[in-house]
Design an enzyme around this catalytic site. Structure first.
Site, PDB file in Angstrom:
ATOM      1  N   CYS A 113      50.276  76.130  52.904  1.00  0.00           N
ATOM      2  CA  CYS A 113      49.599  75.620  54.100  1.00  0.00           C
ATOM      3  C   CYS A 113      50.360  74.393  54.612  1.00  0.00           C
ATOM      4  CB  CYS A 113      48.161  75.251  53.745  1.00  0.00           C
ATOM      5  SG  CYS A 113      47.284  74.362  55.048  1.00  0.00           S
ATOM      6  N   ASP A 114      50.712  74.389  55.883  1.00  0.00           N
ATOM      7  CA  ASP A 114      51.467  73.264  56.452  1.00  0.00           C
ATOM      8  C   ASP A 114      50.725  71.942  56.292  1.00  0.00           C
ATOM      9  OD1 ASP A 114      53.600  74.838  57.233  1.00  0.00           O
ATOM     10  OD2 ASP A 114      52.865  75.104  59.286  1.00  0.00           O
TER      11      ASP A 114
END
Length: 121
Positions: A13-14
């Site tokens: 997940c960024d």
């Protein structure tokens, strides 16, 4: 000895990556819990809902939520129904969730650098 904060999320997940990098840049050691692989205990999910609210914890902008059919989405009307959906679809949890201490209400949802900086003093 104080307990390390625990950061819950998904490694790819960024936002989780940004949060982990931000903490590392400041020398803050945290435990990482991949809730997609290791899951989230029901009691823990209840703690997060009590601390932050189910509306904040449920990531309605994400792919997981958008892939649910309208009928499934419509069943989420309160904390209990949100908890059931989040147990079945942990990717619908807004990330990261951080338990800063053992205190039941010491939980944040999402990456908020200003708030985190205040917490870290």
């Amino acid at each position: 000895m104080t307990t390390l904060p625990t950061l819950y999320g998904i490694p790819n997940c960024d936002t989780v990556r940004k949060a982990r990098a931000w903490l590392a840049e400041r020398g803050v050691e945290v435990r990482f819990h991949d809730f997609k692989k290791a899951g989230v205990q029901p009691a823990q999910l209840e703690r997060w809902i009590a601390a932050a609210g189910w509306q904040k914890l449920l990531k309605r902008q994400g792919t997981t939520w958008r892939k649910l059919d309208a009928a499934a989405q419509a069943t989420v009307i309160d904390a209990a129904s949100a908890a059931a959906l989040l147990r079945a679809h942990p990717s619908a949890i807004k990330r990261p969730v951080v338990e800063w201490s053992e205190a039941a209400d010491d939980v944040t949802v999402g990456f908020a650098p200003e708030d985190w900086a205040r917490r870290l003093g």
